[in-house]
Design an enzyme around this catalytic site. Structure first.
Site, PDB file in Angstrom:
ATOM      1  N   ARG A 120       0.862  -1.186   0.000  1.00  0.00           N
ATOM      2  CA  ARG A 120       0.000   0.000   0.000  1.00  0.00           C
ATOM      3  C   ARG A 120       0.895   1.232   0.000  1.00  0.00           C
ATOM      4  O   ARG A 120       1.657   1.450   0.942  1.00  0.00           O
ATOM      5  CB  ARG A 120      -0.903  -0.014   1.240  1.00  0.00           C
ATOM      6  CG  ARG A 120      -1.687   1.259   1.401  1.00  0.00           C
ATOM      7  CD  ARG A 120      -2.682   1.229   2.569  1.00  0.00           C
ATOM      8  NE  ARG A 120      -3.300   2.533   2.652  1.00  0.00           N
ATOM      9  CZ  ARG A 120      -3.180   3.389   3.667  1.00  0.00           C
ATOM     10  NH1 ARG A 120      -2.519   3.040   4.759  1.00  0.00           N
ATOM     11  NH2 ARG A 120      -3.738   4.564   3.612  1.00  0.00           N
ATOM     12  N   HIS A 164      -2.797  10.964   0.933  1.00  0.00           N
ATOM     13  CA  HIS A 164      -2.222  10.749   2.268  1.00  0.00           C
ATOM     14  C   HIS A 164      -1.575  12.071   2.681  1.00  0.00           C
ATOM     15  O   HIS A 164      -0.371  12.153   2.911  1.00  0.00           O
ATOM     16  CB  HIS A 164      -1.239   9.586   2.266  1.00  0.00           C
ATOM     17  CG  HIS A 164      -0.979   8.985   3.616  1.00  0.00           C
ATOM     18  ND1 HIS A 164      -1.114   7.641   3.895  1.00  0.00           N
ATOM     19  CD2 HIS A 164      -0.586   9.548   4.786  1.00  0.00           C
ATOM     20  CE1 HIS A 164      -0.797   7.408   5.167  1.00  0.00           C
ATOM     21  NE2 HIS A 164      -0.472   8.556   5.736  1.00  0.00           N
ATOM     22  N   GLU A 210      -7.231   8.546   6.541  1.00  0.00           N
ATOM     23  CA  GLU A 210      -7.409   9.127   7.881  1.00  0.00           C
ATOM     24  C   GLU A 210      -7.973  10.546   7.934  1.00  0.00           C
ATOM     25  O   GLU A 210      -7.278  11.490   8.299  1.00  0.00           O
ATOM     26  CB  GLU A 210      -6.082   9.083   8.660  1.00  0.00           C
ATOM     27  CG  GLU A 210      -5.574   7.689   8.909  1.00  0.00           C
ATOM     28  CD  GLU A 210      -4.481   7.638   9.974  1.00  0.00           C
ATOM     29  OE1 GLU A 210      -4.018   8.694  10.413  1.00  0.00           O
ATOM     30  OE2 GLU A 210      -4.122   6.520  10.384  1.00  0.00           O
ATOM     31  N   ASN A 338      -7.253   1.858   9.755  1.00  0.00           N
ATOM     32  CA  ASN A 338      -5.925   1.972  10.359  1.00  0.00           C
ATOM     33  C   ASN A 338      -6.126   1.832  11.863  1.00  0.00           C
ATOM     34  O   ASN A 338      -6.927   2.573  12.447  1.00  0.00           O
ATOM     35  CB  ASN A 338      -5.322   3.341  10.071  1.00  0.00           C
ATOM     36  CG  ASN A 338      -5.047   3.560   8.583  1.00  0.00           C
ATOM     37  OD1 ASN A 338      -5.289   2.678   7.758  1.00  0.00           O
ATOM     38  ND2 ASN A 338      -4.539   4.733   8.257  1.00  0.00           N
ATOM     39  N   TYR A 340      -4.278   1.531  15.625  1.00  0.00           N
ATOM     40  CA  TYR A 340      -3.105   1.601  16.496  1.00  0.00           C
ATOM     41  C   TYR A 340      -3.464   1.454  17.972  1.00  0.00           C
ATOM     42  O   TYR A 340      -2.818   0.727  18.702  1.00  0.00           O
ATOM     43  CB  TYR A 340      -2.369   2.939  16.290  1.00  0.00           C
ATOM     44  CG  TYR A 340      -1.699   3.053  14.939  1.00  0.00           C
ATOM     45  CD1 TYR A 340      -0.399   2.619  14.758  1.00  0.00           C
ATOM     46  CD2 TYR A 340      -2.380   3.576  13.840  1.00  0.00           C
ATOM     47  CE1 TYR A 340       0.230   2.709  13.524  1.00  0.00           C
ATOM     48  CE2 TYR A 340      -1.756   3.675  12.592  1.00  0.00           C
ATOM     49  CZ  TYR A 340      -0.456   3.236  12.448  1.00  0.00           C
ATOM     50  OH  TYR A 340       0.161   3.319  11.223  1.00  0.00           O
ATOM     51  N   GLU A 398      -3.478  -0.045   8.105  1.00  0.00           N
ATOM     52  CA  GLU A 398      -2.257   0.262   8.852  1.00  0.00           C
ATOM     53  C   GLU A 398      -2.366  -0.354  10.244  1.00  0.00           C
ATOM     54  O   GLU A 398      -3.432  -0.320  10.863  1.00  0.00           O
ATOM     55  CB  GLU A 398      -2.038   1.776   9.054  1.00  0.00           C
ATOM     56  CG  GLU A 398      -1.577   2.526   7.841  1.00  0.00           C
ATOM     57  CD  GLU A 398      -1.370   4.012   8.094  1.00  0.00           C
ATOM     58  OE1 GLU A 398      -1.079   4.414   9.250  1.00  0.00           O
ATOM     59  OE2 GLU A 398      -1.502   4.778   7.132  1.00  0.00           O
TER      60      GLU A 398
HETATM   61  C1  GBH Z   1      -0.980   7.055  10.890  1.00  0.00           C
HETATM   62  O1  GBH Z   1      -1.596   7.951  11.759  1.00  0.00           O
HETATM   63  C2  GBH Z   1      -0.648   7.718   9.583  1.00  0.00           C
HETATM   64  O2  GBH Z   1      -1.528   7.320   8.558  1.00  0.00           O
HETATM   65  C3  GBH Z   1       0.766   7.483   9.152  1.00  0.00           C
HETATM   66  O3  GBH Z   1       1.073   8.369   8.129  1.00  0.00           O
HETATM   67  C4  GBH Z   1       1.671   7.606  10.343  1.00  0.00           C
HETATM   68  O4  GBH Z   1       3.017   7.547  10.010  1.00  0.00           O
HETATM   69  C5  GBH Z   1       1.334   6.476  11.286  1.00  0.00           C
HETATM   70  O5  GBH Z   1      -0.001   6.436  11.587  1.00  0.00           O
HETATM   71  C6  GBH Z   1       2.105   6.501  12.596  1.00  0.00           C
HETATM   72  O6  GBH Z   1       1.794   7.633  13.324  1.00  0.00           O
HETATM   73  O7  GBH Z   1       0.924  14.134  18.452  1.00  0.00           O
HETATM   74  O8  GBH Z   1      -0.159  13.287  20.421  1.00  0.00           O
HETATM   75  O9  GBH Z   1      -1.330  14.799  18.959  1.00  0.00           O
HETATM   76  C7  GBH Z   1      -2.087   7.393  12.970  1.00  0.00           C
HETATM   77  C8  GBH Z   1      -2.977   8.369  13.678  1.00  0.00           C
HETATM   78  C9  GBH Z   1      -2.894  10.648  14.240  1.00  0.00           C
HETATM   79  C10 GBH Z   1      -1.757   9.071  15.555  1.00  0.00           C
HETATM   80  C11 GBH Z   1      -2.031  11.738  14.831  1.00  0.00           C
HETATM   81  C12 GBH Z   1      -0.914  10.156  16.146  1.00  0.00           C
HETATM   82  C13 GBH Z   1      -0.841  12.477  16.756  1.00  0.00           C
HETATM   83  C14 GBH Z   1      -0.989  12.389  18.229  1.00  0.00           C
HETATM   84  N1  GBH Z   1      -2.177   9.418  14.230  1.00  0.00           N
HETATM   85  N2  GBH Z   1      -1.638  11.380  16.178  1.00  0.00           N
HETATM   86  S1  GBH Z   1      -0.343  13.762  19.072  1.00  0.00           S
END
Ligand code: GBH
Length: 492
Positions: A120, A164, A210, A338, A340, A398
């Site tokens: 991807r 993106h 996202e 996605n 996490y 993701e």
């Molecule tokens: C994804 O975002 C993205 O799609 C990708 O590009 C990125 O590299 C990857 O995950 C890893 O981060 O700074 O405490 O305010 C995941 C969702 C949204 C999580 C922004 C982190 C910032 C938190 N992300 N968030 S903060």
């Protein structure tokens, strides 16, 4: 009785072993096993994934490509933002990043060595339309033509994301980017243009990556490009234009792509995990999943904003027509999520019927402090999507994590924390497939360390360690782990 080895003598043994390995040719314990070799551990049937499960890895254009001034690429809001002092840690930029633009063939060999069946990647809109609309730049699209050809030559299926986060700067300047309906329309046109030219080889497109990150952080919180803090009314309208852009892109892809082209999205939904797996908490988490995702996934799936969302927004609610809602909810072939972190939910007597549970201060997280560990998110995410909206095809677009990743004396990055994270999350994903939830594939974020947005290069998410001074890529321990998972089609 076993003799206890003192710490000092243990260090001596370990030291001499290390010495030995530099002088004597040794078997690399992390190398791919030869066919027919005894597996280190028998895979139990119960940990297997369905046959044909699509293992993949993921990256995004601005995070890996570099080459920002090459072959006619126009500037994006991330060039502007990262070049504004104080916006990104260490004032890092994506000017070079992993220089994937020039190293893509080598990077495809990394994928091949992992055994991934799919990749991807995202297409940089400003490479294809340097100012967002108007004249296309065929040289920009050519990079993706070559990338796709090389992937297919290596038996890796290309899955392309159209947005993106690298919005052409010109659209930001002319209309305020996603604040304007013109951007939604320009996105649809760009999506149709790309799909028409790539769909002879690319069979799966994701519109937008996202909403829940780039709209919120870019237009409300201001910590991502374009760095705005809009008031609620304008902000909710921006959200609306983003989902509208998605819908217009779906329609344009249907109109322009080769028959059989499949389209979906890649959304970082809020993953509502019941605090306990009992009927009442599960019910609460299910309600929460709809409400917490109301401005994005819910309106896309249902074609309406929830009553609670509109009531809460009040006079600041987005302005829209019934036609907009029809476009936004254009039928999709699959959903990408996605995943996490978990958001824990409990049952509650309030009218909403649920309450969010704040994690205690001691809650564990990975190197990024936001990345709290909750393997069950990989079970509940797809389960909610399948049950609430009856989605028949789901991809985890993701999942992965950051680790402090320092190469050891032998050159290997022993990212045991990432392996722990992946093993636990994948166990829950396997549980989802075993329960019949239609998860068809998984894209691990990320193939290699890269530009981590506002965190610059300080947080590493890769299966491959990147030495940014030399552009050398080295597989981490987690790469060996993932290769085993793929080879066994089971949690390893
Ligand atoms: C994804 O975002 C993205 O799609 C990708 O590009 C990125 O590299 C990857 O995950 C890893 O981060 O700074 O405490 O305010 C995941 C969702 C949204 C999580 C922004 C982190 C910032 C938190 N992300 N968030 S903060």
């Amino acid at each position: 009785m076993t003799k206890r080895i003192s710490r000092r003598s243990f260090a001596k043994i370990a030291g001499s072993a290390a010495l030995l390995s530099t002088t004597t040719p040794q078997l690399n314990p992390f190398a791919k096993q030869s066919p027919g070799a005894e597996p280190s551990m028998q895979t139990t049937q119960s940990r297997e994934f369905p046959k044909g499960f699509l293992w993949g890895s993921a990256t995004a254009s601005y995070q890996v490509e570099g080459a920002v001034n090459e072959d006619g690429r126009g500037p994006s809001i991330w060039d502007t933002f990262s070049h504004t002092p104080g916006k990104v840690v260490d004032n890092a930029t994506g000017d070079v990043a992993d220089d994937h633009y020039h190293h893509y063939k080598e990077d495809i060999q990394l994928m091949k060595a992992l055994g991934v069946k799919s990749y991807r990647f995202s297409i940089a809109w400003p490479r294809v339309f340097p100012t967002g609309d108007g004249s296309p730049n065929p040289k920009g699209l050519d990079f993706y033509n070559h990338l796709v050809d090389e992937l297919l030559a290596n038996n890796i299926q290309p899955f392309a994301t159209l947005y993106h986060w690298d919005l052409p700067q010109s659209l930001q300047e002319r209309g305020g980017g996603w604040e304007s309906r013109d951007t939604s329309k320009a996105f649809g046109d760009y999506a149709g243009y790309v799909a028409e030219r790539l769909s002879d080889r690319v069979k799966h497109f994701f519109t937008i990556n996202e909403f829940g990150a780039f709209v919120e952080l870019g237009y409300r919180v201001g910590i991502h490009a374009p760095g705005l803090k809009l008031p609620p009314g304008r902000f909710n309208q921006t959200r609306h234009h983003a989902v509208l852009g998605h819908g217009l892109a779906v329609q344009a892809i249907r109109a322009k792509a080769k028959p059989g082209t499949r389209v979906g999205l890649a959304e970082n939904m809020t993953i509502c995990v019941p605090v306990l797996e009992t009927a009442q908490h599960i019910e609460a988490a299910t309600r929460a999943a709809r409400e917490m995702n109301a401005p994005y996934m819910t309106v896309i799936q249902e074609g309406k904003y929830t009553d609670a969302y509109l009531a809460m927004a009040g006079a600041d609610a987005p302005k829209f027509t019934p036609e907009d809602l029809k476009i936004i909810s254009s039928p999709l072939d699959f959903a990408g999520i996605n995943i996490y972190t978990p958001t824990y939910v409990r049952a509650d007597n309030s009218p909403a019927g649920f309450a969010l549970v704040q994690p205690p201060k001691s809650y564990p997280h990975m190197a990024s402090s936001w990345l709290t560990i909750g393997p069950e998110a990989l079970y509940w995410g797809p389960r909610h999507v399948a049950k609430i909206w009856n989605v028949k095809e789901i991809y985890i677009t993701e999942n992965g994590c950051s680790s402090s990743d320092i190469p050891a004396a032998d050159g290997i990055v022993y990212d045991t924390d990432r392996v722990m994270y992946l093993r636990n999350y994948l166990t829950q994903l396997q549980r989802a497939t075993a329960d019949g939830i239609p998860v068809k594939g998984y894209f691990l974020w990320s193939l290699m360390d890269n530009f981590e947005w506002a965190d610059g290069y300080t947080n590493r998410f890769g299966l491959h360690y990147v030495d940014y001074a030399t552009q050398k890529r080295t597989p981490k321990l987690s790469a060996s782990f993932y290769r085993e998972v793929i080879a066994r089609n089971a949690v390893a």
